[in-house]
Design a protein around this motif. Structure first.
Motif, PDB file in Angstrom:
ATOM      1  N   GLU A  18       2.190   8.902  -1.549  1.00 40.76           N
ATOM      2  CA  GLU A  18       3.164   8.888  -2.640  1.00 40.76           C
ATOM      3  C   GLU A  18       4.372   7.984  -2.357  1.00 40.76           C
ATOM      4  OE1 GLU A  18       3.935  12.609  -4.882  1.00 40.76           O
ATOM      5  OE2 GLU A  18       5.943  12.352  -4.074  1.00 40.76           O
ATOM      6  N   ASP A  19       4.982   8.161  -1.203  1.00 36.12           N
ATOM      7  CA  ASP A  19       6.246   7.468  -0.938  1.00 36.12           C
ATOM      8  C   ASP A  19       6.140   5.943  -0.976  1.00 36.12           C
ATOM      9  OD1 ASP A  19       7.967   9.549  -0.930  1.00 36.12           O
ATOM     10  OD2 ASP A  19       7.927   9.873   1.227  1.00 36.12           O
ATOM     11  N   PRO A  20       5.105   5.353  -0.350  1.00 40.71           N
ATOM     12  CA  PRO A  20       5.039   3.882  -0.419  1.00 40.71           C
ATOM     13  C   PRO A  20       4.930   3.369  -1.855  1.00 40.71           C
ATOM     14  CG  PRO A  20       3.539   4.712   1.257  1.00 40.71           C
ATOM     15  CD  PRO A  20       4.051   5.897   0.508  1.00 40.71           C
ATOM     16  N   ILE A  21       4.229   4.116  -2.710  1.00 37.60           N
ATOM     17  CA  ILE A  21       4.120   3.663  -4.100  1.00 37.60           C
ATOM     18  C   ILE A  21       5.445   3.876  -4.823  1.00 37.60           C
ATOM     19  CG2 ILE A  21       2.935   4.041  -6.294  1.00 37.60           C
ATOM     20  CD1 ILE A  21       0.410   4.525  -4.813  1.00 37.60           C
ATOM     21  N   LEU A  22       6.111   4.977  -4.534  1.00 37.92           N
ATOM     22  CA  LEU A  22       7.441   5.173  -5.124  1.00 37.92           C
ATOM     23  C   LEU A  22       8.395   4.058  -4.698  1.00 37.92           C
ATOM     24  CD1 LEU A  22       8.038   9.022  -4.867  1.00 37.92           C
ATOM     25  CD2 LEU A  22       8.076   7.640  -6.954  1.00 37.92           C
ATOM     26  N   ASP A  23       8.261   3.659  -3.448  1.00 39.25           N
ATOM     27  CA  ASP A  23       9.104   2.556  -2.974  1.00 39.25           C
ATOM     28  C   ASP A  23       8.827   1.279  -3.757  1.00 39.25           C
ATOM     29  OD1 ASP A  23      10.229   4.202  -1.113  1.00 39.25           O
ATOM     30  OD2 ASP A  23       8.971   3.534   0.551  1.00 39.25           O
ATOM     31  N   CYS A  25     -17.210   3.675   0.130  1.00 41.21           N
ATOM     32  CA  CYS A  25     -15.756   3.711   0.285  1.00 41.21           C
ATOM     33  C   CYS A  25     -15.192   2.301   0.496  1.00 41.21           C
ATOM     34  CB  CYS A  25     -15.412   4.597   1.484  1.00 41.21           C
ATOM     35  SG  CYS A  25     -13.656   4.731   1.818  1.00 41.21           S
ATOM     36  N   PHE A  26     -14.121   2.017  -0.231  1.00 45.24           N
ATOM     37  CA  PHE A  26     -13.394   0.750  -0.069  1.00 45.24           C
ATOM     38  C   PHE A  26     -11.956   1.080   0.312  1.00 45.24           C
ATOM     39  CE2 PHE A  26     -16.762   0.042  -3.046  1.00 45.24           C
ATOM     40  CZ  PHE A  26     -17.203  -1.269  -2.862  1.00 45.24           C
ATOM     41  N   CYS A  27     -11.378   0.226   1.117  1.00 43.00           N
ATOM     42  CA  CYS A  27      -9.964   0.388   1.455  1.00 43.00           C
ATOM     43  C   CYS A  27      -9.239  -0.923   1.146  1.00 43.00           C
ATOM     44  CB  CYS A  27      -9.801   0.746   2.927  1.00 43.00           C
ATOM     45  SG  CYS A  27      -8.081   0.845   3.434  1.00 43.00           S
ATOM     46  N   TYR A  28      -8.243  -0.854   0.270  1.00 44.06           N
ATOM     47  CA  TYR A  28      -7.452  -2.026  -0.107  1.00 44.06           C
ATOM     48  C   TYR A  28      -6.062  -1.896   0.508  1.00 44.06           C
ATOM     49  CZ  TYR A  28     -11.156  -2.131  -3.578  1.00 44.06           C
ATOM     50  OH  TYR A  28     -12.378  -2.122  -4.186  1.00 44.06           O
ATOM     51  N   THR A  29      -5.539  -3.015   0.942  1.00 49.20           N
ATOM     52  CA  THR A  29      -4.180  -3.018   1.475  1.00 49.20           C
ATOM     53  C   THR A  29      -3.310  -3.917   0.605  1.00 49.20           C
ATOM     54  OG1 THR A  29      -5.051  -2.739   3.710  1.00 49.20           O
ATOM     55  CG2 THR A  29      -2.755  -3.444   3.515  1.00 49.20           C
ATOM     56  N   LEU A  30      -2.229  -3.345   0.125  1.00 50.17           N
ATOM     57  CA  LEU A  30      -1.235  -4.112  -0.626  1.00 50.17           C
ATOM     58  C   LEU A  30      -0.102  -4.383   0.347  1.00 50.17           C
ATOM     59  CD1 LEU A  30      -1.117  -1.704  -3.685  1.00 50.17           C
ATOM     60  CD2 LEU A  30      -2.375  -3.847  -3.568  1.00 50.17           C
ATOM     61  N   SER A  31       0.253  -5.638   0.508  1.00 52.20           N
ATOM     62  CA  SER A  31       1.266  -5.914   1.527  1.00 52.20           C
ATOM     63  C   SER A  31       2.224  -7.019   1.119  1.00 52.20           C
ATOM     64  CB  SER A  31       0.583  -6.282   2.854  1.00 52.20           C
ATOM     65  OG  SER A  31      -0.251  -7.399   2.677  1.00 52.20           O
ATOM     66  N   ASP A  32       3.408  -6.899   1.653  1.00 44.18           N
ATOM     67  CA  ASP A  32       4.428  -7.929   1.532  1.00 44.18           C
ATOM     68  C   ASP A  32       4.863  -8.240   2.958  1.00 44.18           C
ATOM     69  OD1 ASP A  32       6.713  -9.404   1.324  1.00 44.18           O
ATOM     70  OD2 ASP A  32       7.523  -8.292  -0.378  1.00 44.18           O
ATOM     71  N   GLU A  33       4.305  -9.314   3.505  1.00 45.07           N
ATOM     72  CA  GLU A  33       4.552  -9.606   4.923  1.00 45.07           C
ATOM     73  C   GLU A  33       6.020  -9.865   5.195  1.00 45.07           C
ATOM     74  OE1 GLU A  33       2.033 -12.504   6.650  1.00 45.07           O
ATOM     75  OE2 GLU A  33       0.191 -11.428   6.120  1.00 45.07           O
ATOM     76  N   ASP A  34       6.698 -10.528   4.250  1.00 39.67           N
ATOM     77  CA  ASP A  34       8.118 -10.844   4.469  1.00 39.67           C
ATOM     78  C   ASP A  34       8.946  -9.572   4.605  1.00 39.67           C
ATOM     79  OD1 ASP A  34       7.498 -13.470   4.348  1.00 39.67           O
ATOM     80  OD2 ASP A  34       7.998 -13.691   2.218  1.00 39.67           O
ATOM     81  N   GLY A  37       7.708  -6.711   5.471  1.00 36.85           N
ATOM     82  CA  GLY A  37       7.089  -5.809   6.445  1.00 36.85           C
ATOM     83  C   GLY A  37       6.587  -4.528   5.806  1.00 36.85           C
ATOM     84  N   PHE A  38       6.066  -4.671   4.595  1.00 33.89           N
ATOM     85  CA  PHE A  38       5.687  -3.486   3.831  1.00 33.89           C
ATOM     86  C   PHE A  38       4.191  -3.530   3.526  1.00 33.89           C
ATOM     87  CE2 PHE A  38       4.594  -1.827  -0.308  1.00 33.89           C
ATOM     88  CZ  PHE A  38       5.136  -0.562  -0.268  1.00 33.89           C
ATOM     89  N   SER A  39       3.546  -2.367   3.609  1.00 33.01           N
ATOM     90  CA  SER A  39       2.155  -2.309   3.150  1.00 33.01           C
ATOM     91  C   SER A  39       1.810  -0.891   2.703  1.00 33.01           C
ATOM     92  CB  SER A  39       1.187  -2.762   4.249  1.00 33.01           C
ATOM     93  OG  SER A  39       1.102  -1.794   5.256  1.00 33.01           O
ATOM     94  N   VAL A  40       0.855  -0.814   1.798  1.00 35.08           N
ATOM     95  CA  VAL A  40       0.368   0.492   1.346  1.00 35.08           C
ATOM     96  C   VAL A  40      -1.143   0.390   1.192  1.00 35.08           C
ATOM     97  CG1 VAL A  40       0.840  -0.106  -1.065  1.00 35.08           C
ATOM     98  CG2 VAL A  40       0.531   2.282  -0.439  1.00 35.08           C
TER      99      VAL A  40
END
Lengths: 317, 121
Positions: free
Chosen positions: A192-197, A268-277, A279-282
């Motif tokens: 929940e928290d990473p998506i809220l962020d 099962c698939f696992c996707y990573t959403l990330s912003d390298e600059d 330092g964030f990923s979910v």
């Protein structure tokens, strides 16, 4: 992304005589063999939720009694995982105590790896997923996620075959999939928290956001993937199957466990959403559970998909 | 008085579409499903355009449009469907109910803004 799903198996077999043969059969079958020290076995079982099976040896514990005790503990912690045991003399469970027979699914001997191959096909890859389906699901989902999170990079790990029934994230969605070649569910899970962020970048770190925003976003992502799945793999003519069979889904909140009424392995698939600059990923976990019907021989992609109106464009009448 | 009604059970979509249209100076109201949408069309004769999802609880979007035309006798209001559905049969049903257009989600506002303005004018 590799189109062929892999499956993580825990290898509890210390015999150097069989190590090479086991490695070869793992390589040949897209199995990722994990070894573990005995004193970490239970914690590994609890933390590696995406396992597909246990390859066990009857001498793993050092004695028949100790091996039996380990097998029973494994089954107590992860009852959904098939335990395939390598026996010293004969590929049978008949001479084992009843308590142990109950937790093991099958036996093989080291001199007959063809039998182990059969057991892998039977207990791990019992459902065959067409490459076009696996590739298509990843493409659809990556497109949807990229559209929803325009500033983030989206990557997809190699898909896996899993046996667990564990709800391991904080929020999940379910939507039925119905066609003439499959009936089941798609499940999305995330924290929940990473998506809220993501939704509210100005939210103070110690404040709790509105969880309904996460629910709604996950619901809409689910809806968009579902729609694309139908457009690409189902089509209007085959959208409804003739079967009305249903089975109850059981959710056990105490044990974070969901049952679809079948022992079938899940895709099962696992996707990573990330912003390298930043330092964030979910991570977003996607599972396909074809618990009601599965006929991959009838699977096909909709051929005139290119003639469809592009997503987001207005078709005026 | 609102000119455009956005009908979608997803608050994410409602917020996205309504937010975009408001940002571009359009008057927007929202409804959470077909039943709510039908009530709002009935209550607000100033509505010019309905942007409507298909799959919604309580009442689906196509049924809502048919009721707008039939029960409310409102043939003037413009309707655009915004949905994950793309089946020809559904589109035909929409055409029969007099919808003006069909968008397969996701919503790409810039691509449709001018058309929305005309239909809401």
């Amino acid at each position: 992304m590799n189109e062929k799903p892999v499956c993580k198996v825990l290898v509890l077999d210390d015999s150097p005589d069989h190590a090479e043969a086991l490695k070869r059969i793992c390589d040949d079958n897209h199995l990722v063999g994990l070894k573990v020290r005995k004193n970490r076995l239970m914690s590994v079982l609890r933390s590696n939720i995406d396992l597909g099976a246990i390859l066990f040896a009857d001498d793993y514990g050092g004695s028949a009694e100790a091996s039996a005790e380990i097998a029973l503990k494994i089954h107590a912690v992860r009852p959904e995982l098939p335990i395939i045991i390598r026996r010293q003399r004969a590929a049978t469970l008949d001479d084992l105590p009843e308590s142990m027979r109950r937790v093991l699914c099958a036996a093989y001997v080291g001199s007959d790896m063809a039998l182990l191959q059969q057991l892998i096909d039977q207990y791990i890859f019992s459902l065959e997923y067409p490459n076009a389906l696996v590739r298509g699901i990843a493409e659809i989902t990556e497109t949807v996620l990229a559209g929803q999170f325009r500033n983030l990079a989206v990557t997809c790990d190699t898909p896996t075959i899993v046996r667990d029934r564990i709800i391991f994230s904080e929020v999940f969605s379910l939507i039925p999939l119905e066609s003439n070649w499959c009936r089941g569910y798609m499940m999305l899970q995330s924290e929940e928290d990473p998506i809220l962020d993501l939704l509210d970048e100005d939210r103070p770190a110690d404040s709790s956001g509105d969880f309904r925003l996460v629910n709604s976003l996950l619901g809409e992502i689910t809806n968009l993937i579902w729609g694309s799945f139908r457009n690409r793999f189902v089509g209007a003519a085959a959208a409804s199957s003739n079967s009305h069979v249903q089975v109850p889904l059981v959710v056990n909140h105490k044990h974070k466990y969901i049952s679809f009424g079948t022992e079938n392995p899940q895709l099962c698939f696992c996707y990573t959403l990330s912003d390298e600059d930043a330092g964030f990923s979910v991570k977003l976990y996607q599972r396909f559970i074809f618990n009601l019907s599965w006929s991959p021989e009838d699977f096909k992609e909709i051929e005139d998909i290119d003639e469809m109106v592009e997503s987001g464009e207005l078709e005026l009448f | 008085m609102a000119k455009i009604l956005v009908v979608d059970d997803s608050s994410t979509v409602r917020d996205e579409v309504a937010g975009f249209l408001k940002k571009h100076g359009l008057d927007v109201a929202t409804a959470v499903d077909g039943k709510d949408g039908l009530a709002k069309v009935k209550a607000d004769p100033g509505l010019k355009l309905v942007v409507c999802d298909v799959n919604m609880p309580n009442m689906d979007g196509l049924t809502m449009v048919e009721k707008v035309r039939g029960e409310l006798g409102n043939a003037a209001i413009n309707v655009i469907m915004l949905t994950t559905e793309s089946s020809p049969a559904m589109k035909e049903r929409g055409k029969a109910a007099g919808i003006k257009g069909w968008i397969v989600k996701p919503f790409k506002g810039e691509a449709v803004l001018e058309t929305f303005r005309k239909l809401a004018g």
